[in-house]
Design a protein around this motif. Structure first.
Motif: not given
Ligand SMILES: NC(=O)C1=CN([C@@H]2O[C@H](COP(=O)(O)OP(=O)(O)OC[C@H]3O[C@@H](n4cnc5c(N)ncnc54)[C@H](OP(=O)(O)O)[C@@H]3O)[C@@H](O)[C@H]2O)C=CC1
Ligand SMILES: O=C(O)[C@@H]1CCC=N1
Length: 270
Positions: A12-13, A36, A38, A57, A72-73, A99, A101
């Motif tokens: 998302v972000m 990514e 998936q 990565n 990532v999370k 970014i 949290a």
């Molecule tokens: N959403 C928000 O409004 C905000 C988010 N943030 C921070 O941004 C970060 C991401 O949040 P958000 O975008 O919401 O989360 P998402 O889950 O939407 O995005 C994270 C992405 O990372 C992918 N991913 C998982 N494991 C790996 C890996 N090993 N290598 C590469 N990519 C990977 C996930 O894929 P899959 O889904 O397949 O696991 C997913 O597409 C978080 O740390 C959050 O704290 C900061 C500010 C605002």
């Protein structure tokens, strides 16, 4: 073409930032590489933004010449750090911007020893260029790194520099805030429907009311309390509504929401 921006995590972000950075021409699609896990998401990002996509990565990190953006999370941060440990070098390294949290500069600097790292907290209105991002700089950054981060995040909205001790509070307010505002818009529209409005009109009235109020507060730099007073006629409709909000603990609910989110950000960093 040289890869300038590596994005680890195109969720998302990551996508919110990516879309705007490409749209604004800060980076050309060919200068961006996203990792990514998936295949469906990889295809979507490739097709929508024409960027390079990879599952590794380490490749994204080593190919990126300017910035690696970690999106990532927080829960997968240590796994990613372990993965990248073998390819880290202090000779030529991109600026690492996280970014995530809660993840602190000291955690980032342990994962990326002696490398320039910046902890940032953007928010989802970045997608439409109305975000706000707080930055705090790691010990190995210089003015050039700071400028680069400001350039990246000013493409998606306002940028502020804060000391790290404020980052959890920033996360609780502007990071999570768009969800609270969305909840409020949804509830205002529900109220309109309850009072007899058709859904489409209620949604339009609710969104524009929030947007217009925010713009008025920002452009006229008036205190929110003063604006509230201007809307509130003696014995009128607004004070009847406000009295109900106070009975329901509206202010307290928002204060506690920001505090709970800030606390959760702190927990995620432990
Ligand atoms: N959403 C928000 O409004 C905000 C988010 N943030 C921070 O941004 C970060 C991401 O949040 P958000 O975008 O919401 O989360 P998402 O889950 O939407 O995005 C994270 C992405 O990372 C992918 N991913 C998982 N494991 C790996 C890996 N090993 N290598 C590469 N990519 C990977 C996930 O894929 P899959 O889904 O397949 O696991 C997913 O597409 C978080 O740390 C959050 O704290 C900061 C500010 C605002
Ligand atoms: O909910 C979360 O954890 C992330 C951080 C800020 C906004 N979303």
């Amino acid at each position: 073409m040289t890869i300038k921006l590596g994005l680890i995590g195109g969720g998302v972000m990551g996508e919110a930032l990516l879309s705007r950075l490409i749209d604004r021409g800060i980076y050309q699609p060919s200068e961006v590489m996203v990792s990514e896990p998936q295949p469906t998401r990889q295809n979507y990002l490739r097709q929508t933004y024409n960027v390079n996509v990879n599952t590794d990565n380490c490749v994204v990190f080593t190919e990126s010449r300017e910035v690696v953006l970690l999106a990532v999370k927080p829960q997968v941060f240590s796994a990613i750090a372990q993965e990248l440990a073998d390819v880290l070098t202090t000779k030529i390294s991109p600026l690492v911007i996280s970014i995530l949290a809660g993840v602190s500069l000291s955690q980032l600097e342990s994962a990326f020893p002696e490398l320039p790292v910046i902890r940032a907290m953007p928010n989802t209105p970045a997608t439409v260029g109305e975000g706000i991002t707080a930055l705090c700089l790691g010990a190995y950054t210089n003015g050039k790194h700071h400028k680069l981060a400001q350039q990246v995040f000013s493409a998606v909205g306002q940028v502020v520099d804060v000391s790290e001790m404020l980052m959890d509070a920033v996360t609780g307010l502007s990071g999570s805030g768009p969800a609270y505002v969305a909840l409020m818009v949804e509830s205002l529209a529900d109220g309109g429907v309850a009072a007899g409005l058709p859904r489409g009109l209620a949604n339009q009235l609710a969104v524009q009311t929030v947007l217009g109020t925010a713009k008025l507060l920002q452009e006229h730099k008036i205190h929110p309390g003063e604006l509230k007073d201007r809307v509130t006629s003696p014995g009128g409709t607004t004070i009847a509504g406000i009295a109900q909000l106070e009975r329901a603990g509206f202010r307290s609910a928002l204060i506690e929401a920001v505090k709970a989110s800030a606390l959760r950000s702190q927990e995620l960093g432990q």
